[in-house]
Structure formats: C-alpha cells, structure tokens
Design a protein around this motif. Structure first.
Motif, short mmCIF file in Angstrom:
data_model
loop_
_atom_site.label_atom_id
_atom_site.label_comp_id
_atom_site.label_asym_id
_atom_site.label_seq_id
_atom_site.Cartn_x
_atom_site.Cartn_y
_atom_site.Cartn_z
N VAL A 98 22.24 11.61 3.24
CA VAL A 98 22.51 12.30 4.50
C VAL A 98 23.50 11.48 5.33
O VAL A 98 24.46 12.01 5.90
N GLY A 99 23.29 10.18 5.38
CA GLY A 99 24.18 9.31 6.14
C GLY A 99 25.59 9.27 5.59
O GLY A 99 26.56 9.20 6.35
N PHE A 100 25.73 9.33 4.28
CA PHE A 100 27.05 9.35 3.64
C PHE A 100 27.84 10.56 4.13
O PHE A 100 29.02 10.45 4.50
N GLY A 101 27.20 11.72 4.15
CA GLY A 101 27.88 12.94 4.60
C GLY A 101 28.14 12.92 6.09
O GLY A 101 29.22 13.33 6.55
N GLU A 102 27.18 12.45 6.88
CA GLU A 102 27.37 12.41 8.32
C GLU A 102 28.47 11.42 8.69
O GLU A 102 29.20 11.63 9.68
N SER A 103 28.63 10.36 7.92
CA SER A 103 29.70 9.41 8.18
C SER A 103 31.07 10.06 8.00
O SER A 103 32.00 9.80 8.77
N TYR A 104 31.18 10.95 7.01
CA TYR A 104 32.44 11.69 6.83
C TYR A 104 32.66 12.66 8.00
O TYR A 104 33.77 12.76 8.54
N MET A 105 31.61 13.36 8.38
CA MET A 105 31.72 14.30 9.49
C MET A 105 32.16 13.58 10.77
O MET A 105 32.89 14.14 11.59
N ALA A 106 31.72 12.33 10.93
CA ALA A 106 32.07 11.53 12.11
C ALA A 106 33.45 10.90 12.00
O ALA A 106 33.93 10.28 12.96
N MET B 232 17.49 15.87 -11.62
CA MET B 232 16.67 16.84 -10.89
C MET B 232 15.29 16.26 -10.59
O MET B 232 14.77 16.38 -9.48
N LEU B 233 14.70 15.59 -11.58
CA LEU B 233 13.39 14.99 -11.37
C LEU B 233 13.46 13.89 -10.32
O LEU B 233 12.56 13.75 -9.49
N ALA B 234 14.54 13.10 -10.35
CA ALA B 234 14.68 12.00 -9.39
C ALA B 234 14.88 12.52 -7.97
O ALA B 234 14.45 11.88 -7.01
N MET B 235 15.51 13.69 -7.84
CA MET B 235 15.89 14.18 -6.52
C MET B 235 15.02 15.34 -6.02
O MET B 235 15.26 15.86 -4.94
N ARG B 236 13.99 15.70 -6.77
CA ARG B 236 13.25 16.92 -6.42
C ARG B 236 12.57 16.83 -5.06
O ARG B 236 12.34 17.87 -4.42
N ASN B 237 12.25 15.63 -4.61
CA ASN B 237 11.62 15.47 -3.30
C ASN B 237 12.53 14.81 -2.27
O ASN B 237 12.10 14.49 -1.16
N THR B 238 13.79 14.58 -2.65
CA THR B 238 14.73 13.90 -1.77
C THR B 238 15.38 14.89 -0.81
O THR B 238 15.70 16.02 -1.18
N TYR B 239 15.59 14.44 0.40
CA TYR B 239 16.29 15.24 1.42
C TYR B 239 17.75 14.82 1.40
O TYR B 239 18.09 13.68 1.67
N THR B 240 18.63 15.75 1.09
CA THR B 240 20.04 15.44 0.92
C THR B 240 20.87 16.03 2.06
O THR B 240 20.41 16.88 2.83
N TRP B 241 22.11 15.58 2.12
CA TRP B 241 23.04 16.10 3.12
C TRP B 241 23.26 17.60 2.93
O TRP B 241 23.31 18.36 3.91
N ILE B 242 23.37 18.04 1.69
CA ILE B 242 23.55 19.46 1.40
C ILE B 242 22.38 20.27 1.94
O ILE B 242 22.55 21.35 2.52
N GLN B 243 21.16 19.76 1.77
CA GLN B 243 19.99 20.48 2.26
C GLN B 243 19.93 20.50 3.79
O GLN B 243 19.49 21.48 4.38
#
Length: 426
Positions: free
Chosen positions: A92-100, A319-330
């Motif tokens: 999430v921070g990676f994407g927000e850093s680009y937005m900023a 998919m298994l590694a990220m199934r519970n992760t909150y991402t920038w896309i989400q």
C-alpha cells in the motif's frame, strides 16, 4: 491458445513528479507523512537497497546515490518518505508513495515489469516467513457479502461512465481483447474486443433461441452481441451506472425485447439457462465466496448446459501468500478483490460443483497489449479526465493501476484464461 510474447513497443512516459499538493480531504493517507518508525524505516531501506542492487534497474536517489544492475530508470525523489511508507504500509505504501510523487519512472511499465518478474524474490526468504507480522490485513468491510459486494462494485464501476468512455474503445469492453498479432493499434481494439466476445459465445454455443445468463454486465456489449445471434439474455450487475448505460445501448441496438439487465447479485439469480457467461467477474467475488459463485453457475445451467468464463489468474504460490494481504489495488482500485490461480479454480469447480472442465486457454500477452492501449489513451486524454473532476492524485493512481496491471502480464506473473465448463446430462 498460447501465443508468443509480443514484440517490444514504445511506451509513453509516466507523468512527471507532481507539482500540485495532495488534497488531504480526498486523499488523507497519501497527504499524510509516512508513519513508519525510524528503526523500521532504516531496516526497510537497508533491505530494499540490497534488493534493488540485484535487479536490472537504474535506481537514482535524490541524494546522488544509485543502485541496480542497469535497465529502466527509477527516480526516487524522496528516499526517506519512500522507504518510510513501504516500511509502514508495505505494498500500500509503495503505491501511495507514487501517488504522492515521491518516486517516478520515465518507463513506468518497464520498472514495474522488473518488479513483477521478481515478485517472489523482492523480500528475503527469512522475512517472507515472518510475513504475518508485517503485512497489512484485509479490512472486514471489504468482505464480499451481498451488501459488501454492492459497495465494492460501486466504488470502482460507478465512478463515472464518462471516465471509462475516455480510454475504452467504442465497445466499452473493460476486459482483455483477443488480437490477431502484435503490436496492436488503437484502430484494431474494437475488432479485437468483438473477436474475444465472439469466441466466448462460440464456446458457449450461443445461437438462435439460446437462453443465456450473463454474470457481470459491464456496459452491455456481450449481451447485445448474444442477442443479435437470436439469444434471450438475462444480464446481472451491481453497478447502477453500468446498468443505466447498458440499457441505453441495448435499446439503441433495437434488442430491448431480447435483453433484460437486472440490478441483482449473482447469489439471488433464478431460472435455468442453456449457457452462463461471465467475463472477469470471479476476480471480484472474493476467495471466501468462490465456492458459492461456482455453485450458482452450476445451479443456473440446464442439464447439458455450458458455462464460459474469462478470468485473470496469478501463480498459485503467490495467491496463497497474498490471500490475506491488504494491497494497494484492494485499497484504491478493486476493494474486496483477489485473483484466483488456475489451481484454485480447478479445485473449487471439482470440490463444489458437478461441472466438467472441458478446456482452458491462456493468452496473457493479449491483455498486456489491451492495457497498453488503455494506458496510452488515458494519458493522452488527461485534460479531459481532469475536466470530469478527477484530480492529479487520481490520475497518478490510475496511471499506476494500468501500468501495474500491464507489467503483470508482460512479466508473465499474471495470465488471463478462457474456460469452458459443461454440465453433464443427468
């Protein structure tokens, strides 16, 4: 239908570093200073600098430092904020850093393709095993219950029909096209979208007198094309904006007597159909509801019926590694979404339905080209996007979204499948 990788194409540059302040009312988390502690930021900077050293990138820091083995340029204008956001918010921070505007890239797709191609190795293995301690967790509010699904769909698809019309072709198809060759031009996109739709309808054997259920209307192009073959179509959507325009387009085609567009959750659908068609819908269902989604498809088919799906997929281990992760896309683009893997689709269909998988065709290279055309069109029409009321932060967000998605397909990290399932005679 496996295809060769497309030839390299000239990509337009990403926007230059932002020159207007981020509106804290509209973008509070982007406007806010990074919240990572000094120690966490330092550890993140150390780990990521070592990672960047091993990648085929030319990383340039504002303080004059550099990293990478050479390749697409990544300019980090504010290293402390960049590492601080990632240390505190991960993806999430990676994407927000680009937005900023804290980092940029003249070839944004090129940089993101390197990251996507090395996704499993960006974080050292020992830290990957501690993933549960540092990744953000999905908020319960994004769970795709009937109420949650309506909110999640609305947040993206009800943004503005006019916005989507600015970068989509005249078919208003918001899914991968099927091209005859690469690189593809804008003038070929509408034909490629019709080629995709016709292929799906052919797989479903849709023709005169067919009763068709479409799960996920979009803006109605598939429903119109199916009805033009003589089918009777019931199309389901949760987007009020899409439904309104789809109804207009169906009426303009003179097919209102053959197409019903219902504001209806797939779980509330009724009736039996010769064919069920669903294009890039399963990605929005949510892992918890994949069994119910496929059971619904099974239940809606008559004996001997055919179901055709188009679905974006990711590697099973990721998919298994990220199934519970909150991402920038989400957080910013598709709340509640999760891409399935080919294995997850196969297991769900096998364990929860009586459907038989007849064929699966992948063509990720076609999606990379589709996304390139959308991204270039979005960039070219930035002033018109702004005139609709979407500020610079939004435009950077969507530029990153389109480039991020394109990179996933160019690297092979993502693929797109067309499935044919049949319901055996009983």
């Amino acid at each position: 239908m496996r295809t060769a990788e497309p030839r390299p194409v000239t990509r337009q540059s990403a926007p230059l570093p932002r020159n207007s302040p981020v509106d804290p009312g509209r973008w509070p988390d982007v406007a806010a200073a990074p919240t990572s502690s000094f120690a966490r930021t330092a550890v993140t900077a150390s780990v990521l600098r070592r990672t960047l050293e091993r990648l085929p990138l030319d990383v340039r820091f504002a303080d004059g430092g550099s990293a990478g083995l050479g390749g697409p340029v990544l300019d980090i204008h504010d290293p402390r904020a960049f590492f601080g956001r990632i240390g505190g918010q991960g993806l999430v921070g990676f994407g927000e850093s680009y937005m900023a505007g804290e980092w940029d890239a003249p070839d944004l797709v090129g940089v993101l393709t390197v990251f996507a191609g090395n996704a499993a190795r960006l974080i050292p293995a020992p830290l990957q095993r501690l993933r549960g301690l540092w990744v953000l967790r999905k908020p319960d509010a994004q769970l795709n219950t009937p109420d949650g699904a309506r909110d999640n769909v609305s947040s993206h698809y009800d943004l503005s029909n006019e916005l989507f019309a600015l970068f989509l072709d005249d078919t208003l198809s918001y899914s991968s096209a099927v091209f005859r060759g690469f690189p593809a031009g804008w003038d070929l996109l509408a034909a490629a979208q019709h080629r995709k739709i016709d292929r799906l309808l052919d797989l479903a054997e849709v023709g005169e007198g067919s009763e068709v259920l479409e799960i996920g209307t979009g803006w109605g192009e598939l429903a119109v094309r199916a009805a033009a073959r003589g089918a009777r179509v019931t199309s389901l959507t949760l987007s009020r904006e899409q439904r309104a325009l789809a109804l207009e387009r169906v009426a303009a085609a003179g097919l209102a007597d053959r197409v019903d567009v219902e504001l209806c959750d797939y779980r509330d659908s009724r009736g039996r159909f010769d064919a069920v068609v669903s294009v890039e819908m399963v990605e929005a269902v949510g892992r918890e509801f994949w069994p119910e989604y496929f059971r619904t498809i099974d239940a809606r088919l008559v004996s001997g019926g055919r179901a055709v799906l188009q679905a974006i997929t990711m590697p099973h281990d990721r998919m298994l590694a990220m199934r519970n992760t909150y991402t920038w896309i989400q957080k910013y683009i598709f709340p509640g979404g999760l891409l399935p893997s080919v294995e997850a689709v196969a297991e769900t269909v096998r364990d929860h339905t009586g459907l038989r998988t007849v064929r699966r065709d992948g063509y990720g290279g076609h999606y990379a080209e589709t996304l390139r055309l959308w991204r270039e069109r979005f960039t070219e029409r930035a002033e018109e996007v702004e005139a609709l009321g979407f500020d610079e932060t939004f435009r950077r967000m969507w530029t990153l979204y389109l480039a991020y998605s394109e990179a996933g397909f160019r690297s092979g990290y993502l693929d797109v499948q067309q499935y044919l399932f049949t319901k055996e005679d009983v």
